[in-house]
Design a protein around this motif. Structure first.
Motif, PDB file in Angstrom:
ATOM      1  N   ALA A  49       9.975  -6.315   6.517  1.00  0.00           N
ATOM      2  CA  ALA A  49       9.658  -5.289   7.518  1.00  0.00           C
ATOM      3  C   ALA A  49       8.160  -5.244   7.819  1.00  0.00           C
ATOM      4  CB  ALA A  49      10.137  -3.929   7.028  1.00  0.00           C
ATOM      5  N   GLU A  50       7.821  -4.518   8.892  1.00  0.00           N
ATOM      6  CA  GLU A  50       6.444  -4.309   9.318  1.00  0.00           C
ATOM      7  C   GLU A  50       6.106  -2.833   9.163  1.00  0.00           C
ATOM      8  OE1 GLU A  50       6.848  -5.661  13.325  1.00  0.00           O
ATOM      9  OE2 GLU A  50       6.810  -7.772  12.737  1.00  0.00           O
ATOM     10  N   SER A  51       4.835  -2.544   8.883  1.00  0.00           N
ATOM     11  CA  SER A  51       4.413  -1.159   8.702  1.00  0.00           C
ATOM     12  C   SER A  51       4.366  -0.398  10.026  1.00  0.00           C
ATOM     13  CB  SER A  51       3.041  -1.106   8.031  1.00  0.00           C
ATOM     14  OG  SER A  51       2.065  -1.721   8.859  1.00  0.00           O
ATOM     15  N   VAL A  52       3.889  -1.039  11.049  1.00  0.00           N
ATOM     16  CA  VAL A  52       3.745  -0.468  12.391  1.00  0.00           C
ATOM     17  C   VAL A  52       3.747  -1.627  13.377  1.00  0.00           C
ATOM     18  CG1 VAL A  52       2.404   1.587  11.740  1.00  0.00           C
ATOM     19  CG2 VAL A  52       1.223  -0.554  12.191  1.00  0.00           C
ATOM     20  N   LEU A  65      -5.329   1.123   1.048  1.00  0.00           N
ATOM     21  CA  LEU A  65      -5.306   0.631  -0.322  1.00  0.00           C
ATOM     22  C   LEU A  65      -3.892   0.159  -0.603  1.00  0.00           C
ATOM     23  CD1 LEU A  65      -6.207   0.297  -3.318  1.00  0.00           C
ATOM     24  CD2 LEU A  65      -5.737   2.749  -3.600  1.00  0.00           C
ATOM     25  N   ILE A  66      -3.762  -1.086  -1.023  1.00  0.00           N
ATOM     26  CA  ILE A  66      -2.442  -1.608  -1.371  1.00  0.00           C
ATOM     27  C   ILE A  66      -2.127  -1.103  -2.777  1.00  0.00           C
ATOM     28  CG2 ILE A  66      -0.997  -3.662  -1.590  1.00  0.00           C
ATOM     29  CD1 ILE A  66      -2.222  -3.059   1.278  1.00  0.00           C
ATOM     30  N   LEU A  67      -1.202  -0.153  -2.861  1.00  0.00           N
ATOM     31  CA  LEU A  67      -0.852   0.463  -4.136  1.00  0.00           C
ATOM     32  C   LEU A  67       0.046  -0.440  -4.973  1.00  0.00           C
ATOM     33  CD1 LEU A  67      -0.149   4.077  -2.847  1.00  0.00           C
ATOM     34  CD2 LEU A  67      -2.145   3.307  -4.141  1.00  0.00           C
ATOM     35  N   ILE A 110       1.550   1.241   0.609  1.00  0.00           N
ATOM     36  CA  ILE A 110       0.198   1.287   1.170  1.00  0.00           C
ATOM     37  C   ILE A 110      -0.270   2.737   1.286  1.00  0.00           C
ATOM     38  CG2 ILE A 110      -1.238   0.673   3.165  1.00  0.00           C
ATOM     39  CD1 ILE A 110       1.136  -1.273   3.945  1.00  0.00           C
ATOM     40  N   LEU A 111      -1.458   3.021   0.746  1.00  0.00           N
ATOM     41  CA  LEU A 111      -2.125   4.288   1.005  1.00  0.00           C
ATOM     42  C   LEU A 111      -2.887   4.105   2.312  1.00  0.00           C
ATOM     43  CD1 LEU A 111      -3.052   7.150   0.114  1.00  0.00           C
ATOM     44  CD2 LEU A 111      -5.000   6.022  -0.996  1.00  0.00           C
ATOM     45  N   ASP A 112      -2.606   4.958   3.284  1.00  0.00           N
ATOM     46  CA  ASP A 112      -3.161   4.860   4.629  1.00  0.00           C
ATOM     47  C   ASP A 112      -3.896   6.160   4.922  1.00  0.00           C
ATOM     48  OD1 ASP A 112      -3.590   4.771   7.388  1.00  0.00           O
ATOM     49  OD2 ASP A 112      -1.489   4.490   7.914  1.00  0.00           O
TER      50      ASP A 112
END
Length: 154
Positions: A49-52, A65-67, A110-112
């Motif tokens: 999948a894609e985030s956006v 930040l990639i958690l 992902i922390l966005d």
């Protein structure tokens, strides 16, 4: 006023797809605890999948930040491998298109964090669209008006 909570106590109304039935779940942590000038989200991106959609902002500054997990950051026309612990900044006003893609077999978390900007214009270069976020107006870039001028005496 300071608001303190635990991530496991965030109410479902602050979650996009709380039961995680789709490919992406977003937890609006900042909204849940009352952040006003910034947003703080945690995005959970399933494998494949894609985030956006690939997009850029005219005014918004963002930090990621990639958690956990790994994948690809598509940014400014390039694809860069990302993994747990990577930090990424997207400065304000640079019109840098970006998108996270989970090309792995594990969940990408992902922390966005970003600024909330009035009159931010979001451009979607893959679709040739622009969104004026505050007004929820979408325009097709390729249908621009030719031979127009703001000059009143022409």
């Amino acid at each position: 006023m300071n608001n303190i909570s635990n991530i496991d106590a965030i109410p479902k109304e602050y979650m996009d797809d709380p039961d995680f039935q789709s490919k992406l779940k977003t937890v609006l942590v900042g909204d849940a605890i009352g952040c006003e000038k910034i947003y703080v989200n945690i995005d959970y991106v399933k494998p494949g999948a894609e985030s956006v959609k690939y997009h850029s902002h005219s005014r918004q500054e963002e930090f990621f930040l990639i958690l956990s997990g790994q994948g690809v950051l598509r940014i400014d026309g390039k694809e860069i491998s990302i993994k747990t612990g990577d930090v990424i900044s997207k400065p304000a006003g640079k019109d840098i298109a970006h998108q996270f893609i989970n090309n792995s077999e594990e969940l990408l978390q992902i922390l966005d964090v970003g600024t909330r900007e009035k009159d931010d214009i979001i451009t979607y270069p893959d679709e040739d669209l622009m969104l004026i976020k505050d007004k929820q107006l979408v325009f097709n870039i390729v249908d621009n008006v030719k031979e127009w001028s703001s000059e009143p005496n022409k």
